[in-house]
Design a protein around this motif. Structure first.
Motif, PDB file in Angstrom:
ATOM      1  N   VAL A 189       0.852  -1.182   0.000  1.00 43.92           N
ATOM      2  CA  VAL A 189       0.000   0.000   0.000  1.00 43.92           C
ATOM      3  C   VAL A 189       0.891   1.236   0.000  1.00 43.92           C
ATOM      4  CG1 VAL A 189      -1.658   1.324   1.366  1.00 43.92           C
ATOM      5  CG2 VAL A 189      -1.895  -1.150   1.196  1.00 43.92           C
ATOM      6  N   ALA A 190       0.552   2.207  -0.840  1.00 48.67           N
ATOM      7  CA  ALA A 190       1.298   3.466  -0.908  1.00 48.67           C
ATOM      8  C   ALA A 190       0.497   4.577  -0.237  1.00 48.67           C
ATOM      9  CB  ALA A 190       1.564   3.842  -2.369  1.00 48.67           C
ATOM     10  N   SER A 191       1.225   5.454   0.462  1.00 44.99           N
ATOM     11  CA  SER A 191       0.610   6.616   1.092  1.00 44.99           C
ATOM     12  C   SER A 191       1.571   7.790   0.967  1.00 44.99           C
ATOM     13  CB  SER A 191       0.299   6.336   2.566  1.00 44.99           C
ATOM     14  OG  SER A 191       1.494   6.061   3.270  1.00 44.99           O
ATOM     15  N   ALA A 192       1.031   8.998   1.139  1.00 43.44           N
ATOM     16  CA  ALA A 192       1.861  10.208   1.109  1.00 43.44           C
ATOM     17  C   ALA A 192       1.080  11.347   1.740  1.00 43.44           C
ATOM     18  CB  ALA A 192       2.252  10.575  -0.319  1.00 43.44           C
ATOM     19  N   ASN A 193       1.802  12.209   2.425  1.00 43.04           N
ATOM     20  CA  ASN A 193       1.231  13.441   2.949  1.00 43.04           C
ATOM     21  C   ASN A 193      -0.086  13.212   3.696  1.00 43.04           C
ATOM     22  OD1 ASN A 193       1.249  16.222   3.358  1.00 43.04           O
ATOM     23  ND2 ASN A 193      -0.118  16.545   1.629  1.00 43.04           N
ATOM     24  N   HIS A 194      -0.048  12.311   4.616  1.00 44.23           N
ATOM     25  CA  HIS A 194      -1.194  12.000   5.474  1.00 44.23           C
ATOM     26  C   HIS A 194      -2.355  11.353   4.743  1.00 44.23           C
ATOM     27  CE1 HIS A 194       1.056  14.226   8.403  1.00 44.23           C
ATOM     28  NE2 HIS A 194       1.005  15.308   7.655  1.00 44.23           N
ATOM     29  N   ARG A 195      -2.179  11.025   3.482  1.00 41.85           N
ATOM     30  CA  ARG A 195      -3.184  10.233   2.763  1.00 41.85           C
ATOM     31  C   ARG A 195      -2.802   8.789   2.977  1.00 41.85           C
ATOM     32  NH1 ARG A 195      -6.160  12.017  -1.673  1.00 41.85           N
ATOM     33  NH2 ARG A 195      -7.153  10.017  -1.311  1.00 41.85           N
ATOM     34  N   ARG A 196      -3.616   8.066   3.684  1.00 39.01           N
ATOM     35  CA  ARG A 196      -3.309   6.718   4.121  1.00 39.01           C
ATOM     36  C   ARG A 196      -3.297   5.701   2.981  1.00 39.01           C
ATOM     37  NH1 ARG A 196      -5.339   2.029   6.393  1.00 39.01           N
ATOM     38  NH2 ARG A 196      -7.513   2.107   5.825  1.00 39.01           N
ATOM     39  N   PHE A 197      -4.001   5.997   1.909  1.00 39.03           N
ATOM     40  CA  PHE A 197      -4.153   4.993   0.870  1.00 39.03           C
ATOM     41  C   PHE A 197      -4.230   5.650  -0.498  1.00 39.03           C
ATOM     42  CE2 PHE A 197      -6.192   1.873  -1.740  1.00 39.03           C
ATOM     43  CZ  PHE A 197      -5.704   0.667  -1.270  1.00 39.03           C
ATOM     44  N   LEU A 198      -3.152   5.564  -1.270  1.00 38.99           N
ATOM     45  CA  LEU A 198      -3.118   6.147  -2.613  1.00 38.99           C
ATOM     46  C   LEU A 198      -3.039   5.099  -3.712  1.00 38.99           C
ATOM     47  CD1 LEU A 198      -0.675   9.114  -1.994  1.00 38.99           C
ATOM     48  CD2 LEU A 198      -3.151   9.230  -2.320  1.00 38.99           C
TER      49      LEU A 198
END
Length: 158
Positions: free
Chosen positions: A54-63
């Protein structure tokens, strides 16, 4: 001003059971056919022969997500599926997921990572080629549920 995934570092981790709803929702939103079911995701989350990322970035848990399969008798890992949210596309999520899949394959002592891609998925083909993947083998005719053909790509892992 908040960062977008393009300017934030994308983090990739192993998926957990708490990601199941997000995994299924992304699968439904991304693919018209050849979807991974909730039961299949559930089984792969606990499987020793699969790694769900699972990829996340900048407080987005699920991209986005990627799934890699391993076979005990093979030194080739298979990138079975990769998907990202529409707003995350072109912002490094796919690259981060593929690089994490390569790391997982190396940890399993695999010598290469192989994948199939729809012949009409030009953006994915460009991404794979940019990351060092090369065509391997013949076109797989009628590979997808809707009858679309697939190209096989492979990368030798250092």
């Amino acid at each position: 001003m908040s960062q977008t995934p393009a300017t934030a570092a994308v983090r990739v981790r192993r998926a957990e059971l708490s990601d199941l709803d997000d995994l299924v929702a992304l699968e439904q939103a991304t693919f018209d056919s050849d979807r991974i079911s909730r039961a299949q995701f559930r089984r792969h989350l606990d499987s020793d022969s699969a790694r769900v990322l699972v990829a996340s970035a900048n407080h987005r848990r699920f991209l986005g997500t990627a799934m890699v399969f391993f076979r005990k008798s093979s030194r080739k890992a298979r990138l079975y599926s990769i998907a990202s949210l529409p707003e995350a596309r072109g912002k490094g999520v796919g690259t981060a997921l593929i690089e994490a899949a390569e790391v997982a394959a190396r940890q399993r002592r695999c010598q290469s990572l192989r994948l199939e891609v729809r012949v009409d998925n030009e953006s994915a083909i460009r991404l794979y080629e940019r990351l060092g993947y090369h065509r391997a083998g013949a076109v797989k005719k009628g590979f997808y549920e809707d009858g679309a053909d697939a190209l096989v790509y492979e990368k030798t892992l250092d």
